[in-house]
Design a protein around this motif. Structure first.
Motif, PDB file in Angstrom:
ATOM      1  N   LEU A 240       0.852  -1.180   0.000  1.00  0.00           N
ATOM      2  CA  LEU A 240       0.000   0.000   0.000  1.00  0.00           C
ATOM      3  C   LEU A 240       0.892   1.236   0.000  1.00  0.00           C
ATOM      4  CD1 LEU A 240      -2.691  -1.113   2.628  1.00  0.00           C
ATOM      5  CD2 LEU A 240      -2.874  -1.149   0.134  1.00  0.00           C
ATOM      6  N   PRO A 241       0.434   2.372  -0.517  1.00  0.00           N
ATOM      7  CA  PRO A 241       1.286   3.554  -0.626  1.00  0.00           C
ATOM      8  C   PRO A 241       1.938   3.932   0.693  1.00  0.00           C
ATOM      9  CG  PRO A 241      -0.743   3.879  -1.850  1.00  0.00           C
ATOM     10  CD  PRO A 241      -0.917   2.599  -1.089  1.00  0.00           C
ATOM     11  N   ALA A 242       3.259   3.996   0.686  1.00  0.00           N
ATOM     12  CA  ALA A 242       4.002   4.307   1.910  1.00  0.00           C
ATOM     13  C   ALA A 242       3.671   5.701   2.435  1.00  0.00           C
ATOM     14  CB  ALA A 242       5.499   4.188   1.651  1.00  0.00           C
ATOM     15  N   SER A 243       3.299   6.608   1.534  1.00  0.00           N
ATOM     16  CA  SER A 243       2.935   7.961   1.965  1.00  0.00           C
ATOM     17  C   SER A 243       1.713   7.939   2.866  1.00  0.00           C
ATOM     18  CB  SER A 243       2.664   8.848   0.746  1.00  0.00           C
ATOM     19  OG  SER A 243       1.601   8.311  -0.043  1.00  0.00           O
ATOM     20  N   CYS A 244       0.925   6.853   2.764  1.00  0.00           N
ATOM     21  CA  CYS A 244      -0.247   6.686   3.628  1.00  0.00           C
ATOM     22  C   CYS A 244       0.084   5.827   4.847  1.00  0.00           C
ATOM     23  CB  CYS A 244      -1.400   6.050   2.846  1.00  0.00           C
ATOM     24  SG  CYS A 244      -2.870   5.705   3.845  1.00  0.00           S
ATOM     25  N   THR A 245       0.659   4.663   4.637  1.00  0.00           N
ATOM     26  CA  THR A 245       0.902   3.734   5.745  1.00  0.00           C
ATOM     27  C   THR A 245       1.819   4.341   6.808  1.00  0.00           C
ATOM     28  OG1 THR A 245       2.718   2.682   4.506  1.00  0.00           O
ATOM     29  CG2 THR A 245       0.533   1.679   4.336  1.00  0.00           C
ATOM     30  N   ARG A 247       1.697   7.156   7.971  1.00  0.00           N
ATOM     31  CA  ARG A 247       0.942   8.093   8.806  1.00  0.00           C
ATOM     32  C   ARG A 247      -0.145   7.417   9.636  1.00  0.00           C
ATOM     33  NH1 ARG A 247      -2.357  11.060   6.420  1.00  0.00           N
ATOM     34  NH2 ARG A 247      -2.468   9.953   4.431  1.00  0.00           N
ATOM     35  N   MET A 248      -0.340   6.102   9.426  1.00  0.00           N
ATOM     36  CA  MET A 248      -1.491   5.437  10.036  1.00  0.00           C
ATOM     37  C   MET A 248      -1.171   4.694  11.326  1.00  0.00           C
ATOM     38  SD  MET A 248      -3.794   6.493   8.063  1.00  0.00           S
ATOM     39  CE  MET A 248      -5.245   5.572   8.567  1.00  0.00           C
ATOM     40  N   GLY A 249       0.036   4.839  11.836  1.00  0.00           N
ATOM     41  CA  GLY A 249       0.405   4.232  13.115  1.00  0.00           C
ATOM     42  C   GLY A 249       0.240   2.727  13.103  1.00  0.00           C
ATOM     43  N   THR A 250      -0.557   2.221  14.027  1.00  0.00           N
ATOM     44  CA  THR A 250      -0.743   0.767  14.152  1.00  0.00           C
ATOM     45  C   THR A 250      -1.829   0.230  13.224  1.00  0.00           C
ATOM     46  OG1 THR A 250      -2.339   1.064  15.959  1.00  0.00           O
ATOM     47  CG2 THR A 250      -0.016   0.825  16.563  1.00  0.00           C
ATOM     48  N   ARG A 251      -2.411   1.079  12.387  1.00  0.00           N
ATOM     49  CA  ARG A 251      -3.485   0.647  11.493  1.00  0.00           C
ATOM     50  C   ARG A 251      -3.149   0.909  10.027  1.00  0.00           C
ATOM     51  NH1 ARG A 251      -8.413   0.029  13.602  1.00  0.00           N
ATOM     52  NH2 ARG A 251      -8.641  -1.313  11.772  1.00  0.00           N
TER      53      ARG A 251
END
Length: 406
Positions: A240-245, A247-251
């Protein structure tokens, strides 16, 4: 007199239905039949469908001014979240290229007629067959059940193959998809940009792929649980896009939801969707698991059969949808376009009847084909948002692509 009126009314209904059927038949006839290509060499690289068969696509060559322009369109078809559903899926064309039809009719956005697809008819047009069940994100294997979760490798193998067939010289390129394929176009958009030459003008198009993170009618998190299971089974999180993951902490698995991914996307993207998306109403808002009494059964099939209370819940869902788009930056970003109609529909760009026919849905006096073409070629940075249901008389009476239930 009463009987005469009833006969005339019944005749009118039948004539309307016949006209609709004839229109669909004639529009289907516009689609050119395109043969299938199997990527046999990809098998050795691990890029395979759920059953281990090679990935496949249909390729209609560009011509004239469009010979250096490319559309890569990803087929839809839902997801599988556990071994049982994936084993069932691999016995279909959504899990095995051995079971795919050999010829596929191209229409709508992939159509080859200038009159009905003026901006893209002469481009190289590819329809990627969807056979991994994870929106092309997975990279894992289940040897005990002989299941291959290789969506990420399939995507890279197909792009590499197309680069070798001339896409490495592309002047323009679009990654698009419908439903699960529309989600794949979002999740792989920036990756697609990175795999193409820096001189290529790259944009993406997601049709019915903006699945929102919302609660169901019972207050549960059906779609959140579902996507979490898909991501875990397929080993999707790392793709999944690292730019998102990041920022999502444990989720990080929540990056299956576009509203969290789109915020940090670099590549321009256009969304064709409805806040009354028929698949999302049926599976996110009112899934069977949250509707034990089947109170929503008739409403989900036809919004005209919804109670006033149900229509209020559906209107709340629309507001949640618009809020997700707003927080993702879609409503005010210069690099994002939007055609948001109020039709009870799911997937609209792949059929001429909804893409650019005389009966296509209209928002702001504009059909989908013109809206996207104007946005892609920078003629008009459109973000069209329709009024609430049932305000739009141009919406089709039938949901032509309901999609599978989860």
């Amino acid at each position: 007199m009463q009987r005469s009126r009833m006969i005339r009314a019944r005749l009118s209904q039948w004539l309307s239905l016949l006209a609709c059927v004839l229109t669909v038949i004639s529009l289907k006839a516009e689609g050119a039949s395109v043969g299938i290509t199997y990527l046999q060499d990809a098998v050795a690289k691990g890029a395979v469908c759920l059953d281990g068969s090679p990935p496949a696509y249909h390729f209609d060559n560009g011509s004239g001014a469009g010979v250096d322009n490319w559309i890569v369109h990803i087929e839809g078809g839902g997801w599988c979240r556990d071994v049982e559903t994936c084993l069932s899926r691999k016995k279909t064309d959504l899990g095995s290229s051995n079971l795919m039809i050999k010829q596929f009719g191209f229409s709508g956005f992939l159509g080859s007629k200038q009159k009905t697809n003026p901006d893209f008819y002469d481009w190289n047009r590819i329809k990627v067959r969807y056979c991994d069940g994870s929106s092309l994100t997975g990279d894992a294997v289940d040897p005990a059940n002989n299941l291959f979760f290789r969506g990420h490798l399939i995507f890279e193998a197909i792009v590499a193959d197309l680069l070798g067939k001339g896409m490495n010289k592309a002047k323009n390129a679009i990654l698009s998809g419908c439903s699960a394929g529309g989600l794949a176009a979002i999740l792989n958009c920036d990756r697609f940009r990175d795999l193409l030459p820096p001189t290529t003008k790259v944009k993406c198009l997601s049709d019915a792929g903006f699945f929102i993170h919302a609660k169901d009618v019972a207050g549960g998190q059906n779609i959140e649980d579902f996507y979490s299971q898909v991501a875990t089974l397929h080993g999707s999180v790392k793709n999944l896009p690292a730019s998102c993951t990041s920022r999502m902490g444990t989720r990080p698995e929540l990056c299956f939801f576009p509203q969290y991914v789109v915020q940090t996307m670099k590549t321009p993207i256009f969304f064709v969707n409805s806040p009354y998306d028929s698949w999302q109403i049926k599976n996110i808002l009112a899934p069977s698991s949250a509707d034990k009494s089947k109170a929503w059964k008739n409403c989900k099939l036809d919004l005209t059969k919804c109670t006033p209370e149900q229509l209020k819940v559906i209107e709340d869902f629309r507001r949640t949808f618009l809020d997700a788009l707003n927080k993702a930056g879609v409503l005010n970003s210069p690099t994002k376009g939007l055609f948001l109609d109020s039709c009870y529909a799911h997937c609209q760009i792949g059929k001429q009847i909804t893409w650019s026919s005389d009966t296509s849905p209209v928002v702001g006096n504009t059909k989908i084909a013109k809206a996207f073409g104007d946005w892609y070629y920078d003629r008009n940075p459109l973000r069209l948002v329709d009024c609430p249901y049932p305000c739009n008389p141009t919406c089709p009476k039938v949901d032509f692509e309901p999609g599978p239930d989860v």
